[in-house]
Design an enzyme around this catalytic site. Structure first.
Site, mmCIF file in Angstrom:
data_model
loop_
_atom_site.group_PDB
_atom_site.id
_atom_site.type_symbol
_atom_site.label_atom_id
_atom_site.label_comp_id
_atom_site.label_asym_id
_atom_site.label_seq_id
_atom_site.Cartn_x
_atom_site.Cartn_y
_atom_site.Cartn_z
ATOM 1 N NE ARG A 49 -2.085 1.340 3.727
ATOM 2 C CZ ARG A 49 -2.707 1.427 4.904
ATOM 3 N NH1 ARG A 49 -4.024 1.331 4.963
ATOM 4 N NH2 ARG A 49 -2.026 1.567 6.023
ATOM 5 C CE1 TYR B 69 -5.096 4.527 2.754
ATOM 6 C CE2 TYR B 69 -3.905 6.467 3.511
ATOM 7 C CZ TYR B 69 -4.364 5.180 3.732
ATOM 8 O OH TYR B 69 -4.113 4.563 4.916
ATOM 9 C CG PHE C 70 3.348 4.758 3.317
ATOM 10 C CD1 PHE C 70 4.480 5.118 2.615
ATOM 11 C CD2 PHE C 70 2.222 5.567 3.225
ATOM 12 C CE1 PHE C 70 4.512 6.271 1.838
ATOM 13 C CE2 PHE C 70 2.231 6.717 2.458
ATOM 14 C CZ PHE C 70 3.375 7.068 1.759
ATOM 15 C CG ASP C 71 -1.150 4.726 6.404
ATOM 16 O OD1 ASP C 71 -0.595 3.910 5.651
ATOM 17 O OD2 ASP C 71 -2.308 5.135 6.238
ATOM 18 C CB SER C 72 2.779 4.393 11.547
ATOM 19 O OG SER C 72 1.569 3.687 11.713
#
Length: 448
Positions: free
Chosen positions: A116, A134, A226-228
């Site tokens: 992702r 997103y 990735f988000d964190s």
């Protein structure tokens, strides 16, 4: 094969190079101008919503139709929906391509590698939209939160925005197992990386493109962490993160592997924590990201930073006192109390002035350093008079005081002199007019 080499877009694709190597000052935030509401494949949209998918042939079409319909009805700016296919092996590519051909403002991007984070980095880096977002394909988050999510980015108020399932006013329906894992993970982020945001992994986020251009090259993870990682780096860089409480319903058919994802997340926490601890990330280059930061303005007659200065002065004072007491005890082995006190106070005063000059009052460079030390010695003389007078009074009162009594009197005298010392340093040695000056874009301090 890199993801750039494997990027294949459907109809309506426009892009820009996503070099992202320049970590200089970000431009000032501005409210984006309103544009036509209907998506125009030949124009530049204000919002690009990425939907990462992997083997989602069943859910992809209803998701995109619902999202497209919602944006067409409610979103006051031009938009684009980008389906980012993470190397699907089922009929997802065919479904995505058909949607791109059928709906204006929908495009399809194919990546030959999973992840992702890899999909978001690839699409966001190539997008020409000023606001990037997103969401997960299951649309677990109520779409009514989309406009509140991106509005602070469009207005120029914030740099990133996240949906939060853990906010007090969020309404969430999900099992106890996922609830526990989510809260435990966010607790780990708070305790280990000092994260201030409440929900790192809600699949509902947005970012301004110029911020993404500078942050994405620093993010290593290409999967679920990735988000964190993006949020932690943004927060450490001093960027503004807006949180939106969301209504969220768990998808019981989710294909996310909880154990494997949790393991990779913990590895990511360790990697980022270690990098932050050793200073391996150039986040200081974004410490003053925007030219419109009010903290950079010199305002006549407005005194600032008192709370921060008090904290800095107290920290320096505690360390200086410990240093002074250690020196006094050392000097006392060979000389009398008055001489030991004078020598210890003199050495610690020089160190104290230098530390307060740099850490408490933010004075940098060599200009005025000698004068500041001279004025600091005057402050030292006042402290010497107070402490010496206290020792003399103790000697007169008890004749031959013990070492512990001497230390107790000296500590009390230093505490009494602390307030006066701070006021003299703030008003006379390091006055506000010498600390406040307007900064220019090429000020070398901005790059430190």
């Amino acid at each position: 094969m890199t993801t750039t080499d494997s990027l294949r877009s459907g109809p309506g694709t426009t892009g820009r190079s996503g070099g992202g190597g320049d970590h200089g000052r970000l431009p000032g935030r501005e409210h984006l101008p309103a544009r036509q509401t209907a998506p125009d494949p030949s124009g530049v949209p204000v919002l690009d919503v990425v939907v990462p998918v992997y083997n989602e042939e069943k859910d992809l079409r209803p998701c995109v139709l619902r999202l497209h319909g919602h944006l067409s009805r409610t979103f006051p700016y031009a938009f684009r929906i980008t389906v980012a296919d993470n190397a699907s092996t089922d009929a997802t590519p065919a479904v995505a391509a058909a949607l791109a051909a059928e709906l204006r403002g929908v495009r399809y991007v194919r990546l030959e590698e999973k992840g992702r984070g890899r999909a978001l980095r690839t699409v966001w880096s190539a997008s020409d939209a000023p606001v990037l977002a997103y969401m997960d394909v299951d649309l677990s988050t109520d779409l009514n939160a989309l406009l509140p999510l991106v509005a602070p980015l469009i207005s120029g108020h914030s740099d990133l925005a996240i949906g939060s399932r853990l906010a007090r006013s969020a309404r969430v329906v999900r099992g106890s197992k996922r609830e526990f894992i989510s809260r435990a993970y966010n607790l780990i982020l708070r305790s280990s990386l000092a994260a201030g945001f409440s929900d790192a992994q809600c699949g509902f986020k947005a970012i301004r493109s110029e911020v993404a251009e500078r942050l994405l090259p620093m993010v290593e993870d290409s999967g679920w962490f990735f988000d964190s990682e993006l949020l932690v780096l943004a927060e450490r860089a001093g960027l503004r993160i807006h949180e939106v409480p969301v209504d969220w319903i768990d998808d019981p058919d989710s294909t996310v592997h909880i154990v494997r994802t949790a393991t990779e997340d913990l590895k990511g926490v360790w990697r980022v924590g270690r990098a932050l601890a050793v200073g391996a990330l150039p986040l200081d280059r974004l410490a003053r990201p925007f030219g419109d930061d009010p903290r950079d303005r010199a305002l006549n007659g407005v005194e600032r930073g008192l709370a921060r200065q008090l904290i800095g002065f107290c920290v320096v004072g505690v360390l200086s006192t410990l240093f002074y007491l250690a020196l006094y005890s050392l000097f006392r082995l060979g000389v009398g109390p008055q001489l030991a006190n004078s020598g210890a106070l003199l050495v610690s005063a020089v160190a104290n002035t230098a530390a307060n000059r740099r850490l408490t009052f933010g004075v940098r460079g060599r200009s005025g350093a000698v004068r500041h030390q001279a004025q600091g010695l005057v402050v030292f003389a006042i402290g010497l008079a107070l402490t010496s007078g206290s020792l003399a009074a103790l000697g007169a009162a008890s004749g031959s005081p013990s070492h512990s009594a001497e230390l107790a009197v000296l500590i009390t005298a230093n505490l009494a002199a602390t307030v006066l010392r701070f006021l003299l340093l703030r008003a006379w040695v390091f006055p506000a007019r010498a600390r406040t000056r307007p900064r220019t874009s090429d000020d070398p301090e901005d790059l430190r």
